[in-house]
Design a protein around this motif. Structure first.
Motif, mmCIF file in Angstrom:
data_model
loop_
_atom_site.group_PDB
_atom_site.id
_atom_site.type_symbol
_atom_site.label_atom_id
_atom_site.label_comp_id
_atom_site.label_asym_id
_atom_site.label_seq_id
_atom_site.Cartn_x
_atom_site.Cartn_y
_atom_site.Cartn_z
ATOM 1 N N UNK B 121 0.835 -1.215 0.000
ATOM 2 C CA UNK B 121 0.000 0.000 0.000
ATOM 3 C C UNK B 121 0.864 1.256 0.000
ATOM 4 N N UNK B 122 1.892 1.265 0.861
ATOM 5 C CA UNK B 122 2.756 2.445 0.967
ATOM 6 C C UNK B 122 3.462 2.726 -0.360
ATOM 7 N N UNK B 123 3.889 1.657 -1.042
ATOM 8 C CA UNK B 123 4.528 1.821 -2.342
ATOM 9 C C UNK B 123 3.572 2.502 -3.333
ATOM 10 N N UNK B 124 2.291 2.083 -3.314
ATOM 11 C CA UNK B 124 1.306 2.712 -4.204
ATOM 12 C C UNK B 124 1.116 4.179 -3.825
ATOM 13 N N UNK B 125 1.153 4.471 -2.521
ATOM 14 C CA UNK B 125 1.037 5.866 -2.070
ATOM 15 C C UNK B 125 2.208 6.700 -2.569
ATOM 16 N N UNK B 126 3.405 6.130 -2.524
ATOM 17 C CA UNK B 126 4.603 6.854 -2.967
ATOM 18 C C UNK B 126 4.552 7.116 -4.471
ATOM 19 N N UNK B 127 4.141 6.098 -5.239
ATOM 20 C CA UNK B 127 4.056 6.281 -6.698
ATOM 21 C C UNK B 127 3.041 7.377 -7.032
ATOM 22 N N UNK B 128 1.874 7.325 -6.329
ATOM 23 C CA UNK B 128 0.846 8.342 -6.566
ATOM 24 C C UNK B 128 1.354 9.742 -6.254
ATOM 25 N N UNK B 129 1.999 9.882 -5.091
ATOM 26 C CA UNK B 129 2.426 11.198 -4.621
ATOM 27 C C UNK B 129 3.467 11.791 -5.550
ATOM 28 N N UNK B 130 4.364 10.939 -6.045
ATOM 29 C CA UNK B 130 5.478 11.425 -6.864
ATOM 30 C C UNK B 130 5.109 11.529 -8.341
ATOM 31 N N UNK B 131 4.248 10.615 -8.820
ATOM 32 C CA UNK B 131 4.017 10.507 -10.262
ATOM 33 C C UNK B 131 2.560 10.697 -10.683
ATOM 34 N N UNK B 132 1.653 10.809 -9.719
ATOM 35 C CA UNK B 132 0.248 11.037 -10.060
ATOM 36 C C UNK B 132 -0.553 9.756 -10.221
ATOM 37 N N UNK B 133 -1.877 9.917 -10.296
ATOM 38 C CA UNK B 133 -2.767 8.760 -10.305
ATOM 39 C C UNK B 133 -2.609 7.892 -11.551
ATOM 40 N N UNK B 134 -2.405 8.527 -12.703
ATOM 41 C CA UNK B 134 -2.337 7.752 -13.947
ATOM 42 C C UNK B 134 -1.157 6.769 -13.929
ATOM 43 N N UNK B 135 -0.025 7.206 -13.394
ATOM 44 C CA UNK B 135 1.141 6.322 -13.306
ATOM 45 C C UNK B 135 0.889 5.188 -12.311
ATOM 46 N N UNK B 136 0.241 5.535 -11.180
ATOM 47 C CA UNK B 136 -0.087 4.500 -10.192
ATOM 48 C C UNK B 136 -1.014 3.460 -10.817
ATOM 49 N N UNK B 137 -1.996 3.951 -11.575
ATOM 50 C CA UNK B 137 -2.938 3.055 -12.233
ATOM 51 C C UNK B 137 -2.228 2.180 -13.261
ATOM 52 N N UNK B 138 -1.354 2.763 -14.039
ATOM 53 C CA UNK B 138 -0.710 1.954 -15.075
ATOM 54 C C UNK B 138 0.277 0.956 -14.454
ATOM 55 N N UNK B 139 0.859 1.289 -13.299
ATOM 56 C CA UNK B 139 1.681 0.309 -12.572
ATOM 57 C C UNK B 139 0.848 -0.924 -12.243
ATOM 58 N N UNK B 140 -0.370 -0.697 -11.739
ATOM 59 C CA UNK B 140 -1.248 -1.817 -11.376
ATOM 60 C C UNK B 140 -1.718 -2.575 -12.615
ATOM 61 N N UNK B 141 -2.030 -1.823 -13.689
ATOM 62 C CA UNK B 141 -2.488 -2.462 -14.926
ATOM 63 C C UNK B 141 -1.411 -3.363 -15.515
ATOM 64 N N UNK B 142 -0.149 -2.963 -15.347
ATOM 65 C CA UNK B 142 0.956 -3.761 -15.880
ATOM 66 C C UNK B 142 1.293 -4.941 -14.975
ATOM 67 N N UNK B 143 1.343 -4.691 -13.661
ATOM 68 C CA UNK B 143 1.933 -5.676 -12.755
ATOM 69 C C UNK B 143 0.940 -6.484 -11.923
ATOM 70 N N UNK B 144 -0.259 -5.962 -11.717
ATOM 71 C CA UNK B 144 -1.185 -6.628 -10.797
ATOM 72 C C UNK B 144 -2.458 -7.135 -11.462
ATOM 73 N N UNK B 145 -3.156 -6.262 -12.181
ATOM 74 C CA UNK B 145 -4.462 -6.655 -12.722
ATOM 75 C C UNK B 145 -4.410 -7.899 -13.612
ATOM 76 N N UNK B 146 -3.335 -8.083 -14.412
ATOM 77 C CA UNK B 146 -3.298 -9.309 -15.213
ATOM 78 C C UNK B 146 -3.355 -10.584 -14.357
ATOM 79 N N UNK B 147 -2.878 -10.502 -13.109
ATOM 80 C CA UNK B 147 -2.959 -11.667 -12.216
ATOM 81 C C UNK B 147 -4.342 -11.826 -11.600
ATOM 82 N N UNK B 148 -5.058 -10.701 -11.484
ATOM 83 C CA UNK B 148 -6.410 -10.760 -10.926
ATOM 84 C C UNK B 148 -7.324 -11.490 -11.917
ATOM 85 N N UNK B 149 -7.091 -11.259 -13.182
ATOM 86 C CA UNK B 149 -7.851 -11.911 -14.236
ATOM 87 C C UNK B 149 -7.225 -13.250 -14.596
ATOM 88 N N UNK B 150 -7.919 -14.207 -15.172
ATOM 89 C CA UNK B 150 -9.374 -14.228 -15.264
ATOM 90 C C UNK B 150 -9.960 -15.007 -14.090
#
Lengths: 226, 226
Positions: B121-150
């Motif tokens: 969680x803290x890592x996501x907070x740091x990415x958001x604070x430094x790089x904004x929401x879009x970068x935080x979102x794309x980090x998750x889209x690249x590294x996490x969401x593919x594992x959530x699916x299917x």
């Protein structure tokens, strides 16, 4: 609803105006218009709740650099909650845009706290979906956060006042003492003790003497509740 | 921690690298280095929690256009929770970056679920604070969401399977029937009934027959629990 009126008033112009309409569409309206392919605002409300959580979180994070995680979490819960969201809706006179079914309208739905709070969340969801997070954030910074400041919610965390009031009723006396100072000068931490009728009932730490006393009062309050 | 290694690996380059370091700094490490002016990762964790809530909300909102608000909320709660966040941390081998105090290290802190989840969680907070929401979102889209699916989490909502398993143990038989169809063709809604040993114990609605049956099973499960 008057989509143009809303957009001009708040200077937010939607690519997909039907999203804005949907944000104010209560399920009672959809149920009465089954012939049209409408969707109520509940899914947008789900999304808007998360938009509010993040926007409020980053606002508090920046505004209160010395507040602990626990305090921030409590503060956030007191801003993103039905009574506050209802108030934000009322502050911006958003109920005029609501689309309600006839029954809901007749029974006073336009004044119902849950409907007003939900529509506020759904509106934030629609702005986010159509315009992105930065626009949603700046909407709140322009229209909502100035009302949150200064200290509209700070009573939430004022444990010293709460303890004082509760002890006064019982005719008891509250006092505080700084019993320790830790860390180097540039990163000082204070330890405060809280006494009721000279008996120590709480201890707390903080970056300032006041914070430490607040935490000591908080511990005293929790002990009394348990 | 090896800041360069993290940034190269995930292709996220921080303006303020100390934020990234802070994200992996457990309070036990800060306590052992009182001479330095360090801050632990707890406030970033507060912020990162909200970043995750919004990112996961918008992902589910788009991915499941027919899921109701209630289902979305349950689904989200099952993704943004300690066991999942711990798993995300392990999937990305983030524990190597953790900064722990000696005592915490010796007692196995580097494997502790709460520490791993909080750091994610803290890592996501740091990415958001430094790089904004879009970068935080794309980090998750690249590294996490593919594992959530299917469907890694879809068991959460599979009420039919849950009911089936629970009834089988009692030697009972479960069946379903579509008892009504509502709305126009392009916006159909189905009503399903759920029967246990030919006795109706649940009813549900949905955009598809399957969804309606799931909801009927859900109602049946809730009745049995109450």
């Amino acid at each position: 609803m008057d989509i143009k009126h809303f957009q001009d008033r708040f200077n937010v112009h939607f690519e997909n105006e039907s999203l804005l309409k949907q944000a104010f569409m209560h399920t009672s309206y959809v149920n009465e218009h089954r012939d049209q392919s409408l969707e109520d605002n509940e899914r947008l409300e789900f999304l808007g709740d998360a938009v509010l959580e993040l926007a409020v979180s980053q606002y508090l994070f920046r505004q209160y650099p010395h507040m602990s995680e626990g305090e921030l979490t409590k503060f956030r819960a007191n801003i993103v909650c039905e009574p506050s969201l209802e108030q934000f809706n009322r502050d911006l006179s958003l109920s005029q845009y609501l689309l309600l079914g006839k029954g809901e309208e007749a029974s006073g739905g336009r004044e119902r706290p849950a409907i007003l709070a939900d529509a506020f969340e759904a509106m934030m969801g629609a702005i986010y979906l159509d315009q992105g997070f930065e626009t949603a954030l700046s909407f709140l910074e322009t229209n909502i956060f100035p009302n949150v400041e200064p200290g509209a919610f700070s009573h939430v965390m004022d444990y010293k006042t709460k303890l004082q009031e509760s002890m006064q009723k019982e005719g008891k006396n509250v006092s505080y003492q700084i019993i320790d100072e830790l860390g180097p000068d540039h990163n000082r931490e204070f330890v405060a003790a809280c006494y009721v009728n000279d008996q120590k009932i709480g201890e707390g730490r903080g970056r300032s003497k006041k914070d430490a006393e607040q935490e000591a009062a908080n511990e005293a309050l929790q002990k009394r509740q348990s």
